[in-house]
Design a protein around this motif. Structure first.
Motif, PDB file in Angstrom:
ATOM      1  N   SER A 615       0.839  -1.196   0.000  1.00 21.42           N
ATOM      2  CA  SER A 615       0.000   0.000   0.000  1.00 21.42           C
ATOM      3  C   SER A 615       0.878   1.253   0.000  1.00 21.42           C
ATOM      4  N   GLU A 617       0.260   4.130  -1.030  1.00 20.71           N
ATOM      5  CA  GLU A 617      -0.502   5.325  -0.651  1.00 20.71           C
ATOM      6  C   GLU A 617      -0.493   5.536   0.863  1.00 20.71           C
ATOM      7  N   GLN A 620       2.842   7.005   1.819  1.00 15.03           N
ATOM      8  CA  GLN A 620       2.890   8.410   1.421  1.00 15.03           C
ATOM      9  C   GLN A 620       2.152   9.280   2.442  1.00 15.03           C
ATOM     10  N   LYS A 621       0.973   8.846   2.838  1.00 14.18           N
ATOM     11  CA  LYS A 621       0.189   9.597   3.821  1.00 14.18           C
ATOM     12  C   LYS A 621       0.923   9.692   5.151  1.00 14.18           C
ATOM     13  N   GLU A 638       2.780   4.345 -10.374  1.00 12.79           N
ATOM     14  CA  GLU A 638       1.581   3.524 -10.480  1.00 12.79           C
ATOM     15  C   GLU A 638       1.942   2.061 -10.738  1.00 12.79           C
TER      16      GLU A 638
END
Length: 650
Positions: A615, A617, A620-621, A638
């Motif tokens: 994951s 993402e 990154q968060k 991607e």
């Protein structure tokens, strides 16, 4: 111009250390020194700053200052700085421990006797509970037989031997762990031993104290408490940079009565890298460092890619190209000028091409530590005996080849070489024949497997064969006897060159020996840090202009070592880790945070973190919300950008 305060800001910490090194009022201290703070320089300055009266008094009473360093290179540098003054005894921890117990034959024998009896009794209890015919049952039988044999031969030993940096062969040799355990035991249990240490060393200074083996560190702390005011224990280090699990985890909490000076500066890294390091450790102990004013800027980037179907080599090449573009530094495109750090050695082994040799040995519990740092005796036969001999002959250096044989071959021992006696074969003749047989394996640029090489070395008795490898040579004893019959006049004792090992690692070694011999050179370059790849553990104390850290939990073999997915909130803390946390023990998150801190703080100018995740993402968060990274510092690709058909994981 450089702000002079950068060079003097930590002068107070150095002054505290100097004040502690007083013969009249010795005081113990723990110097907190984060990454790049000049910790070793403070140590050298303290030694150089001792007044003439102190040094004169020490020499008059034949006393010394013990200086214990983490590496031989550090010991050599400190020795050079103090002009090899014999009042400073500069050694690694194993060398220092051996210097304390060497010659105490009766005491060592007594300790070994008690220890072996205890271990044998424990094995007997386990054997009584275990099932007959299982691998564990057979393993216990071998261990019990080995320990019983050693116990029976203790009385035959006139003096124990030990090589802190080398191979420890023979029935009289002690192993690394035994030397540490013996020293710890005597420091806490023998009043006579304690008095000898007190008389010899008013100060014992230990660099990288957070990674000093727990039994010895605990013994030194106990020793210090008992004799406070008569000696001083000086500890230098940073608990956030503890790498090995055998270090004392709560060292910083065990030194409450010590002076605790702290250094603020980081002289190594540029400001952006220090900002990231401060953010990483903020949730651990909140200690923060300052950057030098003449080292502003710096570049940090995170490159995120999916675990699945990502071509690692292509993605890492992309990250290097991007770093070259972002920093304007073309050296980022040259693998030789980048230090790439992985969490595990097997990941580096795959990239460097010695996986066939590495993988089997990395699974065998008591082999892996010695293998990973280059001290495993069985492996040193290849790296320090056979490989240099082969390279010397290939390069035509007959002098170097003979020097290697004189240093390590029983056939060329000066006590064994005989003049020609009626045509009888001499040790030198036998050695020449053995080398000729060995080199035939490499004719026509052939790359023989390690097993072929080992067989020739064993058949011709070129070098002693460690017990772990003797088990891989079923015909070793008969071949050795044939050879001994042929050179009977040499008085060559072949029966006990190496005692049998305690553990049966035959399967691991049998697999590893199928590796091409060329992998030995690649492995050696890696453990000696002559390759572009390293691990978190191997680079402590080092620094590099460009660093790339690879975090790849999916390709991590030893799952308990660390987990970036857990640190970055992709995966929850396991139930076992939560239980450890409730009990005040170290968790995966703490361990991973420390490893990340160590790797990031190796970078001087620019740093790239390459992270593979299920994951991206979420990572990154995490990085942005925690303030570790700005949005434009995270590069996320991607799925399918660097597509690769799923392959079996290494």
């Amino acid at each position: 111009m450089t702000d002079v305060s950068d060079d003097t800001r930590d002068a107070g910490a150095d002054a505290t250390i100097r004040a502690c090194l007083s013969l009249d009022q010795p005081r113990s201290f723990f110097l907190y020194a984060g990454a790049g703070s000049g910790k070793t320089r403070s140590l050298k300055d303290a030694l150089e700053g001792l007044d003439t009266q102190t040094l004169t008094t020490l020499r008059k009473h034949s006393r010394k200052i013990a200086v214990i360093t983490y590496t031989n290179a550090a010991a050599d540098e400190i020795t050079r700085r103090v002009k090899a003054d014999p009042v400073f005894q500069v050694q690694t921890i194993h060398s220092f421990a051996w210097s304390l117990i060497e010659g105490r034959t009766a005491d060592i024998r007594g300790w070994l006797e008690r220890n072996l009896k205890t271990e044998i009794a424990e094995i007997e209890v386990a054997q009584a509970k275990g099932k007959v015919g299982t691998a564990a049952h057979d393993e216990r039988l071998k261990k019990m037989a080995s320990k019983t044999k050693r116990l029976g031969r203790l009385t035959e030993i006139r003096a124990f031997t030990y090589a802190p940096e080398g191979d420890n062969f023979g029935r009289d040799a002690l192993q690394h762990a035994e030397v540490i355990a013996l020293t710890a035991h005597f420091l806490t249990e023998s009043e006579t031993f304690q008095n000898i240490v007190l008389a010899r060393y008013p100060f014992i200074l230990i660099d990288e104290s957070q990674d000093t083996m727990k039994p010895l560190m605990e013994a030194l702390l106990t020793f210090e408490v008992r004799h406070r005011g008569r000696t001083a224990l000086g500890l230098l280090g940073d608990t956030m940079q503890r790498i090995y699990s055998d270090g004392l985890r709560d060292l910083d909490k065990r030194v409450g009565d010590f002076e605790q000076p702290a250094k603020q500066m980081n002289h190594r890294s540029r400001a952006r890298i220090i900002d990231l390091a401060n953010a990483i450790r903020r949730e651990d102990d909140s200690r923060q460092q300052r950057a030098r004013e003449d080292k502003p800027g710096g570049t940090v980037r995170v490159f995120l890619a999916p675990n699945e179907r990502t071509d690692r080599a292509a993605f890492e090449a992309y990250a290097q190209a991007e770093m070259a573009r972002i920093t304007g530094d073309p050296a980022w495109q040259d693998p030789e000028t980048i230090k790439t750090l992985t969490i595990e050695r097997h990941m580096a082994a795959a990239r460097l091409g010695f996986s066939d040799l590495f993988e089997p040995l990395s699974k065998a519990g008591n082999l892996k530590d010695g293998f990973r740092n280059g001290t495993l005796p069985a492996m040193r036969l290849f790296t320090h005996r056979i490989l240099p001999l082969v390279e010397a002959h290939i390069s035509g250096d007959a002098f170097a080849a003979m020097a290697l044989l004189r240093d390590g071959s029983p056939l060329v021992d000066k006590k064994i070489i005989r003049s020609d006696r009626g045509g009888q074969v001499t040790g030198l003749d036998q050695a020449r024949k053995g080398v000729e047989a060995l080199m035939t394996l490499f004719e026509d640029e052939r790359d023989p497997c390690c097993a072929e090489v080992l067989t020739v070395v064993a058949e011709h008795r070129l070098f002693p064969i460690p017990g772990q490898l003797r088990l891989c040579l079923p015909d070793y004893d008969s071949v050795a006897q044939d050879l001994a019959d042929n050179i009977d006049e040499l008085d060559l004792d072949t029966s006990e060159a190496i005692p049998p090992t305690e553990h049966n690692f035959t399967e691991a070694w049998t697999q590893a020996l199928e590796a091409p011999f060329s992998q030995v050179a690649r492995y050696l370059a890696y453990v000696e840090d002559r390759s572009p790849y390293g691990t978190h553990q191997g680079v402590k104390g080092l620094e590099f202009p460009r660093v790339m850290v690879i975090a790849d939990d999916a390709r991590t073999r030893f799952k308990g070592l660390a987990s970036y997915e857990t640190l970055f909130d992709v995966k929850p803390l396991s139930a076992a880790s939560r239980k450890k946390a409730d009990q005040g023990e170290e968790t995966t998150i703490e361990r991973t945070r420390r490893l990340l801190y160590v790797t990031c703080t190796r970078a001087e100018d620019s740093l790239a973190l390459v992270l593979y995740s299920e994951s991206p993402e979420t990572i990154q968060k995490f990085l942005i919300s925690k303030g570790w990274m700005a949005e434009d510092e995270v590069v996320m690709v991607e799925a399918g950008t660097f597509d690769q058909e799923a392959a079996p994981q290494s």
